[in-house]
Write an enzyme that holds these catalytic residues in place. Structure first.
Site, mmCIF file in Angstrom:
data_model
loop_
_atom_site.group_PDB
_atom_site.id
_atom_site.type_symbol
_atom_site.label_atom_id
_atom_site.label_comp_id
_atom_site.label_asym_id
_atom_site.label_seq_id
_atom_site.Cartn_x
_atom_site.Cartn_y
_atom_site.Cartn_z
ATOM 1 N N CYS A 24 0.920 -1.123 -0.076
ATOM 2 C CA CYS A 24 -0.055 -0.010 -0.114
ATOM 3 C C CYS A 24 0.960 1.432 -0.017
ATOM 4 O O CYS A 24 0.939 2.056 0.782
ATOM 5 C CB CYS A 24 -0.867 0.004 1.395
ATOM 6 S SG CYS A 24 -2.076 -1.146 1.295
ATOM 7 N N ILE A 27 2.144 5.362 -4.161
ATOM 8 C CA ILE A 27 2.077 5.474 -5.458
ATOM 9 C C ILE A 27 0.691 4.870 -5.966
ATOM 10 O O ILE A 27 0.291 4.874 -7.156
ATOM 11 C CB ILE A 27 3.319 5.037 -6.298
ATOM 12 C CG1 ILE A 27 3.245 5.456 -7.844
ATOM 13 C CG2 ILE A 27 3.402 3.190 -5.988
ATOM 14 C CD1 ILE A 27 3.168 6.837 -7.857
ATOM 15 N N ARG A 30 -2.410 6.797 -7.273
ATOM 16 C CA ARG A 30 -2.069 7.502 -8.740
ATOM 17 C C ARG A 30 -1.820 6.472 -9.947
ATOM 18 O O ARG A 30 -2.367 6.929 -10.744
ATOM 19 C CB ARG A 30 -0.942 8.475 -8.439
ATOM 20 C CG ARG A 30 -0.614 9.530 -9.791
ATOM 21 C CD ARG A 30 0.807 10.060 -9.601
ATOM 22 N NE ARG A 30 1.176 10.340 -8.308
ATOM 23 C CZ ARG A 30 2.281 10.961 -7.942
ATOM 24 N NH1 ARG A 30 3.376 10.805 -8.909
ATOM 25 N NH2 ARG A 30 2.522 11.373 -6.824
ATOM 26 N N ARG A 50 1.606 -5.477 4.346
ATOM 27 C CA ARG A 50 2.275 -6.080 5.982
ATOM 28 C C ARG A 50 1.462 -5.525 6.944
ATOM 29 O O ARG A 50 1.211 -6.075 8.027
ATOM 30 C CB ARG A 50 3.840 -5.466 5.973
ATOM 31 C CG ARG A 50 4.603 -5.980 7.007
ATOM 32 C CD ARG A 50 5.950 -5.718 7.090
ATOM 33 N NE ARG A 50 6.074 -4.316 6.986
ATOM 34 C CZ ARG A 50 7.014 -3.640 6.858
ATOM 35 N NH1 ARG A 50 8.281 -4.106 6.517
ATOM 36 N NH2 ARG A 50 7.245 -2.288 6.835
ATOM 37 N N LEU A 87 5.775 -2.890 -3.842
ATOM 38 C CA LEU A 87 6.758 -2.865 -2.614
ATOM 39 C C LEU A 87 7.904 -2.306 -2.722
ATOM 40 O O LEU A 87 8.329 -1.866 -3.954
ATOM 41 C CB LEU A 87 6.880 -4.577 -2.477
ATOM 42 C CG LEU A 87 5.720 -5.352 -2.340
ATOM 43 C CD1 LEU A 87 5.986 -6.840 -2.350
ATOM 44 C CD2 LEU A 87 5.031 -5.040 -0.721
ATOM 45 N N LYS A 110 8.440 0.142 -11.553
ATOM 46 C CA LYS A 110 9.952 0.197 -11.559
ATOM 47 C C LYS A 110 10.747 0.413 -10.365
ATOM 48 O O LYS A 110 10.180 0.989 -9.368
ATOM 49 C CB LYS A 110 10.088 1.186 -12.806
ATOM 50 C CG LYS A 110 9.513 2.570 -12.443
ATOM 51 C CD LYS A 110 10.597 3.301 -11.438
ATOM 52 C CE LYS A 110 9.976 4.538 -10.772
ATOM 53 N NZ LYS A 110 10.594 4.832 -9.702
ATOM 54 N N ARG A 180 13.305 4.592 0.016
ATOM 55 C CA ARG A 180 14.142 5.240 -0.829
ATOM 56 C C ARG A 180 15.097 5.755 -0.263
ATOM 57 O O ARG A 180 16.379 6.404 -0.940
ATOM 58 C CB ARG A 180 13.354 6.387 -1.653
ATOM 59 C CG ARG A 180 12.524 6.160 -2.831
ATOM 60 C CD ARG A 180 11.596 7.232 -3.188
ATOM 61 N NE ARG A 180 10.674 6.823 -4.310
ATOM 62 C CZ ARG A 180 9.512 6.448 -4.078
ATOM 63 N NH1 ARG A 180 9.064 6.448 -3.025
ATOM 64 N NH2 ARG A 180 8.567 6.029 -5.320
ATOM 65 N N ASP A 192 15.692 4.720 -8.620
ATOM 66 C CA ASP A 192 14.123 5.241 -8.558
ATOM 67 C C ASP A 192 14.140 6.292 -10.096
ATOM 68 O O ASP A 192 13.036 5.779 -10.492
ATOM 69 C CB ASP A 192 14.110 6.343 -7.592
ATOM 70 C CG ASP A 192 12.793 6.657 -7.268
ATOM 71 O OD1 ASP A 192 12.063 5.463 -7.007
ATOM 72 O OD2 ASP A 192 12.226 7.677 -7.342
#
Length: 343
Positions: A24, A27, A30, A50, A87, A110, A180, A192
């Site tokens: 969840c 992103i 969108r 999770r 994920l 990606k 990130r 990214d």
């Protein structure tokens, strides 16, 4: 998405492709939940995360009928045709393979995976006439890429000399508590954002034969690359370069310099926020400025429509080798930058 009337994909005959969401992350709305409202042959029917509370909240907000306790439980749901994997990067390969072996089509954020060796795991799950796999590089599903490729191949403005790309998106809250900012989970700006640069070059020029290099000081959180530069040198002398960053001011653009013109696309990610018009601006040597405009589109709506058509046998899938080629280069450029920093 206030210009939804500008795009209404026709609905194929038959039931919609039923999606289950694994993860969840921010992103998901969108990239899938909101676009699904405009792609009639799609439906989101299940979600797993999770943290169960996040899955329950997403289900409530978007009318998702089933919340599963685990991703494995979701993969056993016979009401799910396809999964959308959102994920952290380090988990992509495992869950792609598990989903495809469970007979589910896969749309994955990606990058497809982090490391070259993970490609074998994914490829082992691919079967002829089996489930489809698509890496979610949403910009590839817009005609501005085809238009630029045509300008290059038909020599509209002479020979292409150089390509400059900026993909700078300041990190919101420093990507605190986000994968990130964790190197072990595939964090950093190049993993990214670099995939967009490689897909762009792959479509316009191809990647084979070019010499790639990368540099970063890796001084972001946890030793992540918060700014990363990379270059490609082609055998014919053409050069391409990218600046990726989570700390520099926002700028996302491509600039192509030809013998007789400079063609630019500014704010190249704009159409991932809604239905927007994209414009290629052309400055010719000694001539008046010109432009090539495209009707308002949404990258994610285009991507979801394309994926559903693949699942229904109405579109040709993207060959696995294209994503694999990008991942090998992404990993190679990243690792070479790390090694040069250590030295």
């Amino acid at each position: 998405m206030n210009a939804a009337a500008a795009f209404a994909p026709p609905s194929p005959v038959g039931k919609p492709v039923r999606f289950g969401v694994i993860g969840c992350s921010s992103i998901v709305p969108r990239a899938l939940l909101e676009p699904a409202r405009y792609v009639e042959h799609s439906a989101v029917v299940a979600v797993a995360n999770r943290t169960a509370a996040k899955a329950e909240l997403m289900a409530e907000q978007y009318g998702i009928g089933t919340v599963h306790r685990t991703p494995a439980e979701l993969l056993n749901d016979s009401e799910v045709d396809a999964v959308y994997i959102a994920l952290s990067n380090d988990l992509h390969a495992e869950w792609i393979a598990r989903a495809m072996k469970a007979g589910k089509h896969v749309l994955v954020e990606k990058p497809l995976c982090l490391h070259t060796e993970e490609l074998d795991l994914i490829e082992s799950a691919l079967q002829e006439d089996g489930p489809s796999l698509l890496e979610g590089v949403m910009v590839r599903h817009h005609p501005w890429q085809d238009k630029l490729r045509t300008m290059i191949t038909d020599h509209s403005f002479g020979r292409l000399r150089s390509v400059e790309t900026s993909l700078c998106i300041p990190a919101k809250n420093g990507h605190k508590d986000n994968y990130r900012s964790r190197p072990e989970q595939g964090g950093g700006c190049f993993r990214d954002l670099g995939v967009y640069w490689l897909q762009f070059l792959q479509t316009l020029l191809g990647l084979e034969g070019a010499d790639f290099q990368g540099q970063s000081s890796f001084d972001g959180p946890g030793g992540c690359d918060w700014t990363f530069q990379a270059q490609a040198k082609y055998p014919d002398g053409l050069r391409a370069a990218v600046l990726c960053s989570f700390e520099r001011p926002y700028r996302c653009s491509h600039t192509l310099t030809f013998d007789d013109a400079v063609v630019s696309l500014n704010d190249c990610f704009r159409s991932n926020l809604g239905f927007y018009k994209m414009t290629l601006r052309i400055r010719r040597s000694g001539g008046l400025p010109a432009k090539a405009e495209f009707r308002p589109m949404n990258y994610y709506v285009n991507q979801l429509d394309y994926f559903c058509r693949i699942v229904r046998g109405m579109a040709v899938p993207v060959p696995f080798r294209e994503s694999a080629e990008r991942i090998r280069l992404l990993d190679s450029i990243y690792q070479s930058a790390r090694q040069s920093r250590v030295k």
